[in-house]
Design an enzyme around this catalytic site. Structure first.
Site, PDB file in Angstrom:
ATOM      1  N   ARG A 117      -1.261   7.884  -3.021  1.00  0.00           N
ATOM      2  CA  ARG A 117      -0.102   7.544  -2.169  1.00  0.00           C
ATOM      3  C   ARG A 117      -0.123   8.520  -1.012  1.00  0.00           C
ATOM      4  NH1 ARG A 117       6.129   6.351  -3.698  1.00  0.00           N
ATOM      5  NH2 ARG A 117       5.118   4.351  -4.061  1.00  0.00           N
ATOM      6  N   HIS A 144       1.594  -1.692   0.684  1.00  0.00           N
ATOM      7  CA  HIS A 144       1.960  -1.331  -0.694  1.00  0.00           C
ATOM      8  C   HIS A 144       1.502  -2.479  -1.606  1.00  0.00           C
ATOM      9  CE1 HIS A 144       3.731   0.823  -3.832  1.00  0.00           C
ATOM     10  NE2 HIS A 144       5.021   0.770  -3.528  1.00  0.00           N
ATOM     11  N   GLN A 147       2.771  -2.952  -5.308  1.00  0.00           N
ATOM     12  CA  GLN A 147       4.142  -3.462  -5.366  1.00  0.00           C
ATOM     13  C   GLN A 147       4.147  -4.974  -5.166  1.00  0.00           C
ATOM     14  OE1 GLN A 147       7.328  -1.734  -5.757  1.00  0.00           O
ATOM     15  NE2 GLN A 147       7.845  -3.863  -6.088  1.00  0.00           N
ATOM     16  N   ASP A 239      14.153  -3.882   2.067  1.00  0.00           N
ATOM     17  CA  ASP A 239      13.666  -2.541   1.737  1.00  0.00           C
ATOM     18  C   ASP A 239      14.438  -1.567   2.629  1.00  0.00           C
ATOM     19  OD1 ASP A 239      12.144  -0.399   0.794  1.00  0.00           O
ATOM     20  OD2 ASP A 239      10.436  -0.793   2.117  1.00  0.00           O
ATOM     21  N   CYS A 279      11.943  -3.557  -3.567  1.00  0.00           N
ATOM     22  CA  CYS A 279      10.921  -2.743  -4.240  1.00  0.00           C
ATOM     23  C   CYS A 279      11.515  -1.507  -4.889  1.00  0.00           C
ATOM     24  CB  CYS A 279       9.829  -2.349  -3.244  1.00  0.00           C
ATOM     25  SG  CYS A 279      10.462  -1.390  -1.852  1.00  0.00           S
ATOM     26  N   ARG A 307       5.777  -3.670 -12.232  1.00  0.00           N
ATOM     27  CA  ARG A 307       4.810  -2.704 -11.681  1.00  0.00           C
ATOM     28  C   ARG A 307       3.873  -2.232 -12.782  1.00  0.00           C
ATOM     29  NH1 ARG A 307       5.890   0.283  -7.127  1.00  0.00           N
ATOM     30  NH2 ARG A 307       3.747   0.983  -7.443  1.00  0.00           N
TER      31      ARG A 307
END
Ligand code: CP
Ligand code: NVA
Length: 319
Positions: A117, A144, A147, A239, A279, A307
């Protein structure tokens, strides 16, 4: 029981590949990963052991904070019979100037895969070029993909197909928005993104999304108008308005974003059986009202759970 045919099929398709961005995968490959996720999820729920990665190690490099990504990857490796190493950037020599390329070459001698990440997407690409093991993108400033795989699994579970669906993304044209548009375009889900003028998705990425949409037949649109985006939507997604690494004037930014809040008034234009996805982490009363995220249409915790299962499918296929 582990279905050896499924395992062999996934491995023959994806073994040795990286998981950097969804654009690198076909609709059929993503569909296979979605089905594999559901199989692994069922096995976990039934208490059937599935030690597909016995003796394997995943290194997890974090340059930004995380709750879901860290815990789901670590738990996922454990459930697959392997182990995960949590490596904070400040504890690695990257923090003291060792190059990404050297780090990739060294870690490739010890572990079986790396999840990272980080900030610029180029860092993940550089790691992949220099590693001899699979690299998994656990979020960059642009994408991402883990996700979105979990999001697609959630949509598939709730809607039972990807046909005749419209997704509305409302808010910042950030890493989530860009990955989600790509995922929808590949799978053939119509999608509209509503964001302020200064927070649109990157033009270059939007062009790639349109290319994928031309193949799948998905209709992809951009607008400033959240009401237009949400009209007849089956899925509403939002988000945070300021992603990790953004450091402008937050109060000023919030003023420009207020009309993009997903709240009771906005969702009246959606289909009666719409689902709400986020998310997470969420900033309640900013991008989403508590009444929506805690309401009957919200599936955010099923989505967060997925996830774990989706990443296990990625890990078992790549490693
Ligand atoms: N959604 C997501 O990636 O959450 P974390 O930042 O907690 O990992
Ligand atoms: N857009 C958010 C997603 C966090 C999972 C961020 O990058 O901070």
């Amino acid at each position: 029981m582990i279905n050896p045919v499924v395992v062999q099929h996934m491995r023959s398709k994806l073994e040795g590949k990286h998981f950097l961005k969804l654009a690198d995968f076909t609709k059929a490959e993503l569909m296979d990963l979605i089905r594999y996720t559901i199989q692994l999820k069922n096995m976990q729920k039934m208490g059937e052991p599935h030690p597909l990665l016995k003796g394997k190690t995943l290194a997890m490099i974090f340059e930004k904070s995380s709750t879901r990504t860290r815990v789901s990857f670590e738990t996922g490796m454990y459930q697959l019979g392997g182990q995960a190493l949590f490596l904070n950037k400040n504890d690695l020599q990257i923090g003291n100037g060792e190059t990404i390329a050297d780090t990739a070459k060294v870690l490739s001698r010890y572990v079986d895969g790396i999840m990272i990440r980080t900030y610029e997407h180029a860092i993940v690409e550089e790691l992949a070029v220099n590693a001899s093991i699979p690299i998994i993108n656990g979020l960059t400033d642009d994408f991402h993909p883990c996700q979105v795989l979990a999001d697609l699994v959630t949509i598939y579970e709730k809607k039972e197909s990807f046909d005749d669906l419209k997704l509305a993304f409302v808010g910042d044209g950030n890493n989530m928005a860009q990955s989600l548009l790509m995922g929808c375009a590949i799978m053939g889900i119509d999608c509209t993104i509503a964001s302020p003028d200064n927070s649109q998705v990157k033009q270059e990425i939007f062009s790639q999304v349109l290319e994928k949409a031309a193949v799948s037949g998905a209709k992809v649109e951009q607008t400033n108008d959240p009401v237009e985006a949400v009209a007849n939507a089956d899925i509403i997604y939002t988000d945070v308005w300021a992603s990790m690494g953004w450091n402008g004037d937050l109060e000023e930014r919030k003023k420009g974003f207020m009309k993009y809040q997903v709240n009771d008034a906005l969702v009246t234009g959606a289909k009666d059986d719409y689902v709400f996805l986020h998310c997470l982490p969420a900033h309640r009363e900013e991008e989403v009202a508590s009444s929506i995220i805690d309401g009957d249409h919200s599936v955010v915790f099923d989505q967060a759970e997925n996830r774990l299962h989706a990443q296990k499918a990625i890990l078992a296929s790549l490693l």
